[in-house]
Motif scaffolding. Structure first.
Motif, short mmCIF file in Angstrom:
data_model
loop_
_atom_site.label_atom_id
_atom_site.label_comp_id
_atom_site.label_asym_id
_atom_site.label_seq_id
_atom_site.Cartn_x
_atom_site.Cartn_y
_atom_site.Cartn_z
N PRO A 7 0.84 -1.20 0.00
CA PRO A 7 0.00 0.00 0.00
C PRO A 7 0.87 1.25 0.00
CG PRO A 7 0.05 -0.97 2.19
CD PRO A 7 0.82 -1.90 1.29
N ALA A 8 0.50 2.20 -0.81
CA ALA A 8 1.23 3.48 -0.85
C ALA A 8 0.81 4.33 0.34
CB ALA A 8 0.91 4.21 -2.14
N PRO A 9 1.68 5.23 0.78
CA PRO A 9 1.26 6.18 1.82
C PRO A 9 0.05 6.98 1.33
CG PRO A 9 3.63 6.32 1.42
CD PRO A 9 3.06 5.45 0.34
N ALA A 10 -0.95 7.11 2.18
CA ALA A 10 -2.18 7.81 1.79
C ALA A 10 -1.91 9.22 1.27
CB ALA A 10 -3.16 7.84 2.97
N PRO A 11 -1.00 10.01 1.89
CA PRO A 11 -0.74 11.36 1.35
C PRO A 11 -0.12 11.34 -0.05
CG PRO A 11 0.04 11.19 3.62
CD PRO A 11 -0.31 9.81 3.17
N SER A 15 -1.99 13.09 -3.17
CA SER A 15 -1.36 14.17 -3.94
C SER A 15 -1.47 13.92 -5.45
CB SER A 15 0.11 14.35 -3.53
OG SER A 15 0.91 13.29 -4.01
N VAL A 16 -1.34 12.65 -5.86
CA VAL A 16 -1.45 12.34 -7.30
C VAL A 16 -2.91 12.44 -7.74
CG1 VAL A 16 -1.11 10.55 -9.05
CG2 VAL A 16 0.64 10.93 -7.30
N ARG A 17 -3.83 11.95 -6.91
CA ARG A 17 -5.26 12.06 -7.25
C ARG A 17 -5.70 13.51 -7.35
NH1 ARG A 17 -7.97 7.34 -3.54
NH2 ARG A 17 -7.73 5.64 -5.04
N GLU A 84 3.64 10.48 -10.27
CA GLU A 84 4.60 10.19 -9.20
C GLU A 84 4.51 11.22 -8.09
OE1 GLU A 84 9.34 9.35 -9.19
OE2 GLU A 84 8.12 8.30 -10.68
N ALA A 85 4.64 10.73 -6.87
CA ALA A 85 4.73 11.58 -5.69
C ALA A 85 6.12 11.40 -5.10
CB ALA A 85 3.67 11.18 -4.67
N ARG A 86 6.65 12.49 -4.52
CA ARG A 86 8.00 12.40 -3.94
C ARG A 86 7.96 12.85 -2.49
NH1 ARG A 86 10.02 17.60 -3.82
NH2 ARG A 86 9.02 19.02 -5.26
N PRO A 87 8.89 12.31 -1.70
CA PRO A 87 8.92 12.71 -0.29
C PRO A 87 9.58 14.07 -0.13
CG PRO A 87 10.65 11.11 -0.73
CD PRO A 87 9.88 11.28 -2.01
N GLY A 91 6.34 15.93 4.15
CA GLY A 91 5.49 14.79 3.78
C GLY A 91 5.59 14.52 2.29
N TRP A 92 4.50 14.06 1.72
CA TRP A 92 4.48 13.69 0.30
C TRP A 92 3.85 14.79 -0.53
CZ3 TRP A 92 6.89 9.49 -1.55
CH2 TRP A 92 7.30 8.54 -0.62
N THR A 93 4.41 14.99 -1.73
CA THR A 93 3.87 15.98 -2.64
C THR A 93 3.89 15.42 -4.07
OG1 THR A 93 4.02 18.28 -3.38
CG2 THR A 93 6.09 17.12 -3.10
N PHE A 94 2.94 15.89 -4.87
CA PHE A 94 2.90 15.48 -6.27
C PHE A 94 4.17 15.95 -6.97
CE2 PHE A 94 1.89 16.80 -10.65
CZ PHE A 94 1.68 15.54 -11.20
N SER A 95 4.74 15.08 -7.79
CA SER A 95 5.96 15.42 -8.53
C SER A 95 5.66 15.70 -10.00
CB SER A 95 6.98 14.28 -8.41
OG SER A 95 8.11 14.54 -9.20
#
Length: 198
Positions: A7-11, A15-17, A84-87, A91-95
């Motif tokens: 499972p991917a981290p929810a954030p 961010s991608v959604r 793709e999301a990056r750390p 936290g996580w952000t859309f890349s």
């Protein structure tokens, strides 16, 4: 199905959604397939993206580090792009979104891996010095998907396009492929021209 997709981290997924639902983010991307999509889009098959560090001393165990989570973007059950999301420190952000041969190649490699009899945890491993991306099939399906090293028995499936001399979509044991990668990544020794003496 022998693949245990982590499972991917929810954030990261969120961010991608969010970017996928933003007309501005989609319009500004260089992915014609996303701009032309007419059906509902979904983020599927989350894979952690690791990079193979090239700066390990000779003979040392290679290291990997997590660089992001990649999601296949599907329209009507067909992968048309990836997001793709990056750390970050917060936290996580859309890349970014992208398309191209690695999207379809990833989907094909995952389908091939599902036919294997051994269970694996799928990840992506990139080798920047060779412009190479592989599907990394990790044997420990309970491992933390965001950390760890390839084990000798793990499989690496080079995605197309693969570097010259390395067959795409053919599984290689990590222990067998590592010497080839190491040899190609090792800089050639500097030679000094011989000086002529009079």
């Amino acid at each position: 199905m022998p693949l245990h997709i982590p499972p991917a981290p929810a954030p990261a997924l969120r961010s991608v959604r969010t970017a996928l639902g933003s007309p501005t983010a989609v319009r500004e991307t260089r992915t014609p397939s996303l701009k032309a999509a007419q059906g509902a889009l979904s983020c599927e098959l989350p894979l952690p993206v690791h990079v193979l560090e090239q700066h390990a001393p000779a003979g040392a165990t290679p290291r990997t580090r997590l660089t992001g989570w990649r999601f296949l973007i599907k329209e009507d059950e067909r992968a048309i792009a990836a997001g793709e999301a990056r750390p970050t420190a917060d936290g996580w952000t859309f890349s970014h979104f992208f398309e191209g041969p690695y999207v379809l190649s990833t989907e094909l490699a995952l389908r091939q891996a599902e036919s294997l009899s051994t269970p694996y945890q799928p990840r992506l491993l990139t080798v920047p010095g060779l412009y190479m991306l592989t599907l990394w099939l990790h044997g420990d399906v309970t491992a933390d998907a965001e950390s760890g090293l390839p084990a000798p028995g793990d499989l690496l499936v080079p995605l197309a396009p693969a570097p010259p001399g390395i067959a795409a979509h053919r599984p290689h044991r990590f222990a067998d492929l590592l010497p080839v990668l190491t040899l190609r990544l090792t800089p050639a020794p500097l030679t000094t021209p011989m000086l002529k003496t009079a």
